[in-house]
Design an enzyme around this catalytic site. Structure first.
Site, PDB file in Angstrom:
ATOM      1  N   HIS A   1       0.855  -1.134   0.010  1.00  0.00           N
ATOM      2  CA  HIS A   1       0.050   0.132  -0.105  1.00  0.00           C
ATOM      3  C   HIS A   1       0.954   1.399  -0.014  1.00  0.00           C
ATOM      4  O   HIS A   1       0.183   2.514  -0.257  1.00  0.00           O
ATOM      5  CB  HIS A   1      -0.738   0.166   1.265  1.00  0.00           C
ATOM      6  CG  HIS A   1      -1.886  -1.004   0.996  1.00  0.00           C
ATOM      7  ND1 HIS A   1      -2.749  -1.111   0.253  1.00  0.00           N
ATOM      8  CD2 HIS A   1      -2.289  -1.883   2.054  1.00  0.00           C
ATOM      9  CE1 HIS A   1      -3.714  -2.380   0.305  1.00  0.00           C
ATOM     10  NE2 HIS A   1      -3.206  -2.737   1.612  1.00  0.00           N
TER      11      HIS A   1
ATOM     12  N   ASP B   1      -5.101 -12.520   4.202  1.00  0.00           N
ATOM     13  CA  ASP B   1      -6.271 -11.650   5.254  1.00  0.00           C
ATOM     14  C   ASP B   1      -7.628 -12.172   4.462  1.00  0.00           C
ATOM     15  O   ASP B   1      -8.490 -11.555   5.034  1.00  0.00           O
ATOM     16  CB  ASP B   1      -5.729 -10.371   5.392  1.00  0.00           C
ATOM     17  CG  ASP B   1      -5.226  -9.748   4.200  1.00  0.00           C
ATOM     18  OD1 ASP B   1      -5.120 -10.328   3.090  1.00  0.00           O
ATOM     19  OD2 ASP B   1      -5.018  -8.510   4.454  1.00  0.00           O
TER      20      ASP B   1
END
Length: 393
Positions: free
Chosen positions: A131, A257
């Protein structure tokens, strides 16, 4: 598959603490390596464990602005530096520059191992911090090690690098870094941005229309997508675009995740589905680019029950010695979890009994996942010369 694999690891990588109780706690890395070691994954002739060195400013500058690098250096002494630092997602912590640079150096070392042929595959479970942007920290990520490793490979003359992001969150930082570069194909499979941060990764994001149309592929899946549906979606999109792109090397971000117990997202994969995704990427690397495969970690906030099992399977898969899912987890590892005072109940086996069979996609079914598949195929497939309605493509 008989593979040689370089595993990048140093306990110094545990320094990426993000400040105590942050979700991205490095205990997940320690537990993974201890589990892999306890199950004999790291003890074969095909596995070499290598110690990284920190990426220097020149390497980091392939992706990040000099002003941002200086802000990260100053942040522990000056918490008002900005650039996304000092937020709840990206708290400032002592040694953050050195820790983030070491993780990035690890991913570049993994890339170097595969580039030189010293290893067919390379894994850096501490990496995959996808990110971080050119001039800002974002989403638990200070430096974008995946983008730096890809930029390093471009500097070595690669003309077709495929980046495949399996994390439940959109790989926005890597996409942004190469959105206008036709030499890099970014493929991200993630929970729909309508319900999950960072709110990007719609199928219509397909690369800069002037410079690199078709350089990004985004498959955004509905909440609750489970193993079979996820694998159906993967098989309906990823192999086709990779084959059309014909990569010379593959970089995979293996965030786990998407696990059904993950506290920060809402997909429904089991450990078994994640293991199947790693197997699929391994097979594609051998099919398309002589096995040249760099696998990075990423997200995953089930520190005890998800990450260690998922990434131990990743390491075993990369080493060409996949673990029997029914393998029992050593009692010593479980006792270690309990002794650390971790709240989660330690798992007993390397499986959750997930069903990973799936029906291949066709154009005549109408489920939420099939609608997501078709939206991605219609946005991206024509840019590769593929027919979005033809299941053979």
């Amino acid at each position: 598959m008989s593979d040689s694999v370089a595993v990048v690891w140093d306990e110094s990588l545990l320094g990426y603490t993000m400040g105590g109780e942050h979700p991205l706690h490095p205990v997940r890395l320690d537990l993974t390596m201890r589990l892999a070691d306890g199950l004999g994954v790291l003890g074969t002739d095909r596995v070499r464990v290598l110690r990284p060195t920190p990426a220097d400013a020149e390497l980091l500058g392939l992706v990040h602005d000099a002003e941002y690098l200086e802000a990260v250096r100053r942040a522990p002494a000056d918490p008002t530096v900005g650039h996304g630092l000092g937020t709840s997602d990206n708290p400032i912590f002592p040694g953050m520059y050195d820790a983030a640079a070491l993780i990035t150096g690890g991913s570049v070392l993994a890339a170097e191992q595969v580039h030189t042929g010293a290893a067919q595959h390379a894994v850096n479970i501490s990496g995959g911090l996808h990110h971080a942007m050119r001039d800002a920290a974002s989403g638990f990520c200070v430096f974008n090690d995946a983008a730096v490793a890809i930029a390093w490979l471009l500097g070595k003359g690669y003309e077709r690098i495929a980046y495949v992001d399996l994390d439940v969150h959109h790989g926005d930082g890597v996409q942004a870094a190469f959105y206008d570069d036709p030499r890099v194909l970014t493929v991200s499979i993630h929970q729909t941005p309508l319900t999950l941060w960072p709110g990007t990764g719609f199928p219509e994001e397909t690369g800069d229309p002037e410079k690199a149309s078709g350089s990004a592929v985004n498959l955004a899946l509905p909440n609750g997508t489970e193993d079979s549906a996820w694998l159906r979606a993967f098989s309906a999109v990823v192999p086709s675009v990779l084959r059309a792109f014909d990569p010379q090397i593959i970089v995979t971000q293996c965030g786990c995740d998407a696990h059904h117990e993950d506290p920060l997202a809402d997909l429904g994969l089991t450990i078994d589905g994640q293991r199947a995704s790693y197997r699929a990427m391994h097979e594609l690397a051998h099919e398309l680019c002589d096995g040249r495969w760099i696998a990075l970690g990423g997200g995953g906030y089930g520190l005890v029950r998800a990450v260690p099992r998922a990434w131990t399977h990743l390491l075993a898969e990369a080493a060409g010695s996949p673990l029997d899912p029914a393998t029992e987890i050593p009692q010593s590892w479980r006792d270690d979890v309990v002794s650390r005072g971790l709240r989660a109940r330690p798992p007993t086996h390397m499986t959750e009994g997930g069903y990973t069979g799936f029906a291949r996609w066709d154009a005549f079914t109408e489920s939420r996942v099939d609608r997501a598949i078709m939206r991605t195929r219609r946005a991206s497939f024509p840019l590769f010369g593929l027919d979005p309605d033809d299941p053979r493509d």
